[in-house]
Design a protein around this motif. Structure first.
Motif, short mmCIF file in Angstrom:
data_model
loop_
_atom_site.label_atom_id
_atom_site.label_comp_id
_atom_site.label_asym_id
_atom_site.label_seq_id
_atom_site.Cartn_x
_atom_site.Cartn_y
_atom_site.Cartn_z
N THR A 1 0.11 15.47 -15.25
CA THR A 1 0.16 15.53 -16.23
C THR A 1 -0.03 16.40 -17.06
O THR A 1 -0.71 17.69 -17.23
N PHE A 2 1.86 16.92 -17.30
CA PHE A 2 2.00 18.29 -18.34
C PHE A 2 1.95 18.36 -19.17
O PHE A 2 2.64 17.50 -19.90
N ASP A 3 1.21 18.71 -20.01
CA ASP A 3 0.68 18.33 -21.08
C ASP A 3 1.10 20.37 -21.70
O ASP A 3 0.63 20.84 -21.57
N GLY A 4 1.97 19.90 -22.91
CA GLY A 4 2.36 21.84 -23.37
C GLY A 4 2.40 21.60 -24.66
O GLY A 4 2.63 22.63 -25.07
N ASN A 5 1.61 21.31 -24.75
CA ASN A 5 0.47 21.81 -26.09
C ASN A 5 1.55 22.65 -26.99
O ASN A 5 0.59 22.69 -27.71
N GLY A 6 2.13 21.31 -26.87
CA GLY A 6 3.13 22.08 -28.99
C GLY A 6 4.25 23.40 -28.36
O GLY A 6 4.16 23.92 -29.34
N HIS A 7 3.93 24.16 -27.44
CA HIS A 7 4.80 25.28 -26.57
C HIS A 7 5.52 25.27 -25.98
O HIS A 7 6.28 24.47 -25.68
N GLN A 8 5.97 26.25 -25.79
CA GLN A 8 7.72 26.44 -25.55
C GLN A 8 8.29 27.36 -24.18
O GLN A 8 7.04 27.79 -23.96
N ILE A 9 8.68 26.92 -23.35
CA ILE A 9 8.86 27.66 -22.47
C ILE A 9 10.36 28.02 -21.86
O ILE A 9 11.20 26.98 -22.75
N THR A 10 10.70 29.25 -22.13
CA THR A 10 12.08 29.82 -22.03
C THR A 10 12.82 29.36 -20.77
O THR A 10 11.92 30.44 -19.67
N TRP A 11 13.75 29.45 -20.27
CA TRP A 11 13.56 29.53 -19.00
C TRP A 11 14.61 30.25 -18.49
O TRP A 11 15.54 31.12 -19.52
N VAL A 12 15.21 30.48 -16.89
CA VAL A 12 15.63 31.99 -16.68
C VAL A 12 17.50 31.66 -17.24
O VAL A 12 18.04 30.15 -16.81
N ILE B 1 8.82 21.76 -25.23
CA ILE B 1 9.88 22.64 -25.96
C ILE B 1 10.13 23.66 -24.00
O ILE B 1 9.55 24.12 -24.79
N LEU B 2 11.47 22.70 -24.14
CA LEU B 2 12.24 23.85 -23.01
C LEU B 2 13.25 24.48 -23.52
O LEU B 2 14.26 23.19 -24.26
N GLU B 3 14.10 25.83 -23.63
CA GLU B 3 14.95 26.13 -23.80
C GLU B 3 15.27 27.37 -22.75
O GLU B 3 14.74 27.64 -22.15
N ALA B 4 16.58 26.56 -22.01
CA ALA B 4 17.31 26.67 -22.24
C ALA B 4 18.56 27.23 -21.47
O ALA B 4 19.60 26.61 -22.48
N PRO B 5 19.17 28.76 -21.96
CA PRO B 5 20.30 29.60 -22.96
C PRO B 5 21.31 29.14 -21.61
O PRO B 5 22.45 28.82 -22.58
N SER B 6 20.54 29.02 -20.19
CA SER B 6 22.63 28.68 -19.57
C SER B 6 21.88 27.77 -18.64
O SER B 6 21.08 28.69 -17.33
N LEU B 7 22.16 27.05 -17.93
CA LEU B 7 21.90 25.98 -16.72
C LEU B 7 22.69 25.28 -16.65
O LEU B 7 23.39 24.34 -17.18
N VAL B 8 22.88 25.37 -14.80
CA VAL B 8 24.11 24.93 -14.45
C VAL B 8 24.27 24.30 -13.41
O VAL B 8 22.87 25.45 -12.10
N TRP B 9 24.51 22.87 -12.65
CA TRP B 9 24.30 23.08 -11.16
C TRP B 9 25.76 22.43 -11.39
O TRP B 9 26.04 21.34 -12.14
N PHE C 1 8.71 11.12 -20.00
CA PHE C 1 8.48 12.16 -20.98
C PHE C 1 7.95 11.70 -22.66
O PHE C 1 8.73 10.58 -23.25
N GLU C 2 7.55 12.36 -23.38
CA GLU C 2 7.51 11.80 -24.70
C GLU C 2 7.10 13.47 -25.71
O GLU C 2 6.28 14.79 -25.03
N ASN C 3 7.97 13.50 -26.71
CA ASN C 3 7.36 13.82 -27.45
C ASN C 3 8.12 15.64 -27.11
O ASN C 3 7.36 16.52 -27.16
N CYS C 4 9.01 15.59 -26.92
CA CYS C 4 9.50 17.13 -26.13
C CYS C 4 10.79 17.47 -26.49
O CYS C 4 11.09 15.98 -26.84
N GLU C 5 11.39 18.53 -26.18
CA GLU C 5 12.11 19.09 -26.85
C GLU C 5 13.02 20.28 -25.74
O GLU C 5 12.19 21.00 -25.85
N THR C 6 14.34 19.62 -25.97
CA THR C 6 15.10 20.86 -25.57
C THR C 6 15.98 21.39 -26.50
O THR C 6 16.50 20.86 -26.91
N ARG C 7 16.28 22.99 -25.92
CA ARG C 7 17.26 24.03 -26.51
C ARG C 7 17.87 24.10 -25.38
O ARG C 7 18.19 24.77 -24.78
N GLY C 8 19.53 24.68 -25.65
CA GLY C 8 20.03 24.91 -25.58
C GLY C 8 21.43 25.04 -24.59
O GLY C 8 22.23 24.32 -25.66
N ARG C 9 21.77 25.10 -23.16
CA ARG C 9 22.65 24.39 -23.18
C ARG C 9 22.60 24.19 -21.09
O ARG C 9 22.15 25.18 -20.70
#
Length: 659
Positions: free
Chosen positions: A115-126, A147-155, A173-181
């Motif tokens: 169980t990975f608990d984000g605890n309401g915090h944000q991880i900003t991706w490279v 909350i996870l924000e990835a300015p530019s994620l390309v696969w 996944f529950e109560n999660c949010e994603t931002r970026g592209r």
């Protein structure tokens, strides 16, 4: 002896120095590798939970889990360590370990079942990252409040799927949010998850999701693909059904040919109480999913909730985003979902903001609401009707979707202004009492109930014209040269954009070749009538809604000189709802379409006086019939003889005979 002692002494010195150098080297390696022998030795591991305060803590945690999977793949407990985010973590700007090509420490967690608990915090991706946070979340894995924000994620690999949070999800996944592209090529791409095999609950995507390359994949706001997969040890008879519930997409979603606000393709999975408020578009009218075979392609699938549906349930979802196809063409967009009639499933209680999906003749049963009605629905679903009402016929779009040509006829002065009958040089059309026929455009006649009539009928009949050349139809006639179901199906498929008139693909069983006795001529006429009459069409909207369909009819004209022609297209639809029109009403209407010139076959006992009274109410008008047919002896009629009925007689509306 002294020489030997000197050599031995030197060897001892060199040995001590070598050992010292080895220790220094090992210490230097230990300094470069921050992973302890066991996660329990890490100061962040407290009471069975790994607490993450910074980028270094996060990377160490990833290293422990990845090492456990690589070195001890049978140890499920090692990849099930719980973690809790204690602060926002910025992998882009915070100090990290200066490690290159470390075997375990990297951004992504390969497999995770804790169980990975984000605890309401944000991880900003490279920036310019290649993949998201988890490669695979196992069945027992849970990720929440993150909350996870990835300015530019390309696969850019042609396997799996890619999402900001996870490539393949079997967990929750529950109560999660994603931002970026996030962008992918040759794979399913989702704002949260690339491929969903588990559950996603109460999550939000605000990221832009992009798939530009063609193939059997697409883009979704929450998941690219949501489809069940039975793992080893699981029941094939009772598989774990993936579910997306309570999720909302606000991001811009763009696919090559398949895209949805929640997922691109939803098959053997369920979607409940989700919404889309972002723009959803696809680039092309068709997806050539097998490039080596250009004849195999899929039609564009752009939907507010999911682009393409398989066997599943979709209930109480809404769309407020604009749905579009960028390439010009005749394919459709969908307010909620495409292919809703291809498999047995339930689509219930879904609504869309008016005008968001291009086209009025939807291939789905959806209630289109005003902005005010949408606000009420979002606060209380029961306050606004969710009955499908999005099949209102739009003539202007019909001109774009179908190969319509101008009617090219002029109404006779004999019927101008009468309303219940329309006489022109090609045909005579009568309506039931209480209905009127009006030429509303150079392209169409419309038949509907008079406003002044106290009628609840919502039936509309549209008469339009298409190029009627059927010179190639001879090869589809049966062995006796008859026009049959197979022939009719080929005629139907030959009308460009015909799928727009009906939900789902057309099958031979949807085509009904009817012989109708014309009321005015008494002659049998051939009609091709098309409508869905199967369990899929019925199940699509539920028993309480009846059948979602239109009825389309083409009168087939035959002559020995020109063969078969089908140039008049009659569409039967209900105004403002998704009920199929009454098939009884359709049959009654077809009886009152008469080709001109109208010819009546004489039967035993017929006489001109009786025929004149039948058509006009006045038997004394029989000389008119004799004159039109140039009869030398009006009193002599031969059974089987063909008589031409005067056009002005067809315009007569005072008699009840034709009603």
């Amino acid at each position: 002896m002294k020489l030997r002692r000197m050599i031995a002494g030197c060897a001892l010195v060199f040995g001590i120095v070598g050992l010292f150098l080895v220790l220094i080297f090992r210490e230097s390696q230990r300094a470069e590798d921050p992973l302890c022998a066991s996660i329990e030795e890490d100061p962040c591991f407290v009471d069975g939970v790994f607490e993450i305060f910074c980028a270094k803590d996060y990377l160490r945690f990833v290293g422990y889990v990845n090492r456990a999977r690589k070195e001890d793949p049978e140890n499920e407990e090692a990849i099930a360590v719980d973690a809790r985010l204690m602060a926002d973590v910025n992998l882009e700007t915070e100090e990290r370990y200066a490690l290159r090509n470390h075997p375990y420490i990297r951004q992504a967690i390969l497999n995770y079942s804790g169980t990975f608990d984000g605890n309401g915090h944000q991880i900003t991706w490279v920036s310019e990252a290649g993949n998201g946070m988890f490669v695979c979340l196992e069945r027992d894995g849970v990720v929440r409040d993150l909350i996870l924000e990835a300015p530019s994620l390309v696969w850019d690999m042609d396997e799996y799927g890619v999402g900001m949070l996870c490539m393949v999800n079997y967990g929750r996944f529950e109560n999660c949010e994603t931002r970026g592209r996030v962008e992918g090529t040759a794979c399913y791409v989702g704002g949260l998850v690339g491929m969903n095999r588990g559950s996603i609950v109460n999550c939000v995507n605000r990221a832009e999701v992009v798939v530009d390359s063609l193939g059997d994949y697409g883009a979704g706001g929450i998941a690219g693909l949501s489809k069940c997969e039975v793992l080893k040890g699981e029941s094939k008879e009772e598989p774990i059904v993936p579910e997306i519930q309570g999720c909302v997409n606000y991001g811009r979603i763009r696919g090559a040919w398949e895209a949805g606000g929640i997922c691109a393709y939803n098959d053997c999975a369920n979607i409940y109480k989700c919404g889309n408020e972002g723009e959803v578009s696809v680039r092309y009218q068709r997806g050539y999913i097998y490039p080596e075979n250009p004849e195999w392609y899929e039609r564009a699938m752009a939907g507010g909730i999911c682009g393409r549906m398989g066997k599943n349930n979709l209930e109480y979802c809404y769309n407020k985003g604009r749905i579009s196809i960028l390439e010009e063409g005749v394919e459709d967009t969908y307010a909620i979902a495409g292919d809703t009639l291809f498999w047995i499933h339930t689509v219930r209680g879904c609504v869309s903001l008016q005008g968001m999906a291009k086209g009025a003749m939807r291939h789905e049963s959806v209630a289109e609401l005003t902005e005010r009605e949408m606000e009420l629905w979002l606060s209380d679903h029961e306050s606004v009707s969710d009955r499908g009402n999005n099949w209102e016929f739009d003539l202007e779009e019909a001109k774009e979707k179908l190969p319509l040509i101008p009617l090219g006829v002029t109404e006779s002065p004999l019927t101008d202004g009468q309303g219940e009958v329309f006489l022109c040089e090609d045909f005579c059309l009568r309506s039931e009492k209480g209905y009127s026929i009006e030429q509303v455009s150079p392209y169409a006649l419309c038949v509907e109930a008079n406003e002044q009539e106290a009628s609840d009928s919502r039936l509309q009949v549209w008469v339009m014209r298409v190029p009627g050349d059927l010179t190639d139809i001879a090869s589809y006639l049966d062995e006796h040269g008859n026009f049959v179901k197979d022939t009719g199906h080929e005629v139907w498929l030959g009308i460009e954009g015909s799928h727009w008139l009906h939900p789902g693909p057309s099958y031979k069983d949807d085509v009904h070749v009817k012989t109708v006795i014309c009321e005015q001529s008494g002659q049998p006429e051939t009609w091709l009538v098309h409508y869905r009459d199967d369990i899929l069409a019925h199940a699509a909207v539920g028993d309480e809604y009846g059948m979602i369909d239109n009825v389309t009819a083409l009168p087939i004209e035959y002559s020995e000189t020109s063969g078969y022609k089908a140039e008049w297209l009659l569409l039967f639809t209900n105004k403002g709802d998704n009920y199929r029109p009454s098939l009884f009403e359709v049959d009654e209407f077809l009886k009152n379409f008469t080709w001109l010139p109208c010819k009546r076959r004489v039967k035993q006992g017929d006489c001109l006086y009786n025929l004149a009274r039948e058509y006009t109410g006045d038997g004394n008008r029989y000389p008119e019939l004799a004159a039109v047919n140039e009869l030398e002896n009006p009193g002599l009629l031969i059974p089987g003889q063909m008589l031409r009925i005067p056009e002005e007689w067809l315009a007569f509306v005072d008699s009840d005979h034709f009603h």
